[in-house]
Design an enzyme around this catalytic site. Sequence first.
Site, PDB file in Angstrom:
ATOM      1  N   GLY A   1       0.766  -1.248   0.000  1.00  0.00           N
ATOM      2  CA  GLY A   1       0.000   0.000   0.000  1.00  0.00           C
ATOM      3  C   GLY A   1       0.788   1.285   0.000  1.00  0.00           C
TER       4      GLY A   1
ATOM      5  CB  SER B   1       3.410  -6.985  -1.673  1.00  0.00           C
ATOM      6  OG  SER B   1       2.329  -7.557  -2.366  1.00  0.00           O
TER       7      SER B   1
ATOM      8  CD  GLU C   1      -1.799 -11.021  -4.153  1.00  0.00           C
ATOM      9  OE1 GLU C   1      -1.581 -12.172  -3.727  1.00  0.00           O
ATOM     10  OE2 GLU C   1      -2.906 -10.652  -4.584  1.00  0.00           O
TER      11      GLU C   1
ATOM     12  CG  HIS D   1       0.125  -9.135  -9.032  1.00  0.00           C
ATOM     13  ND1 HIS D   1      -0.767  -9.654  -9.944  1.00  0.00           N
ATOM     14  CD2 HIS D   1      -0.629  -8.585  -8.048  1.00  0.00           C
ATOM     15  CE1 HIS D   1      -1.995  -9.430  -9.537  1.00  0.00           C
ATOM     16  NE2 HIS D   1      -1.942  -8.774  -8.395  1.00  0.00           N
TER      17      HIS D   1
ATOM     18  CG  HIS E   1      -4.175  -5.056 -10.801  1.00  0.00           C
ATOM     19  ND1 HIS E   1      -4.239  -4.356  -9.622  1.00  0.00           N
ATOM     20  CD2 HIS E   1      -3.961  -6.342 -10.453  1.00  0.00           C
ATOM     21  CE1 HIS E   1      -4.073  -5.184  -8.594  1.00  0.00           C
ATOM     22  NE2 HIS E   1      -3.892  -6.398  -9.073  1.00  0.00           N
TER      23      HIS E   1
ATOM     24  CG  HIS F   1      -6.372 -10.502  -9.013  1.00  0.00           C
ATOM     25  ND1 HIS F   1      -5.828 -11.232  -7.997  1.00  0.00           N
ATOM     26  CD2 HIS F   1      -5.773  -9.287  -8.952  1.00  0.00           C
ATOM     27  CE1 HIS F   1      -4.960 -10.494  -7.330  1.00  0.00           C
ATOM     28  NE2 HIS F   1      -4.917  -9.307  -7.896  1.00  0.00           N
TER      29      HIS F   1
HETATM   30 ZN   LIG Z   1      -3.553  -7.804  -7.576  1.00  0.00          ZN
END
Ligand SMILES: [Zn+2]
Length: 217
Positions: free
Chosen positions: A43, A71, A73, A92, A94, A155
């Site tokens: 974040g 993260s 993830e 990763h 988006h 996702h």
């Molecule tokens: Zn993601």
Amino acid sequence: MSQDPRQALIDAARRLVAQGLTAGLSGNLSLATAECIWITPSGMPYETLRTQDIVAVSREGAVSPGQRRPSVELGMHLGCYRADATISAVVHAHPTAVIALAMLGQDLPCVTDSLAGSLGGGVPCLPYAPSASPELAEQVAAAVGAHRALILASHGLVTAGATLDAAIDLALLVERTANSYLLARAVGPVRQLPAAVALARRRFVLEGYGQSPSEPQ
Ligand SMILES: [Zn+2]
């Protein structure tokens, strides 16, 4: 690596945004060195990152105290490194066209010579698992050995490579191909390259394309 791996990660994160592959706080990147895994913090906007914000994590996932939170993830990234020792970077993101396929829960078939040359096939879409969940990490780890790019249903995208640049280049190629694929599909049936042709293109790239390191620059 001559460059500080933390600065390399920050530069790569900013490249991800500059290439339009992700925006705001979304996405995450990691880099494996002999010392540890380096990963972007949870974040924090990429443009404000400083080297001390990058989190060092052991390959088992231990985070020493006094650092930022990694993260969410992290498990997915660690799973990729455990799955295949030739992977040194995981991205990763988006990106818009890949997310369109992710919404449809559809693979990106092997529809261009470039995709065949880079991957030897298409990009599978994994079944939905919630972001940051152990299920998602397990699914990605199980697939990344055979597929360096993966669509995550509803996702986004994961790519892995031997370097950060390779993982980002692959993400860019997959996003651009997904964009063209969706445009083409709106007009008519899209031709796919046969699996044998795709594998032959990949072999050609691995064996015969570009300059070998021993050749003069
Ligand atoms: Zn993601």
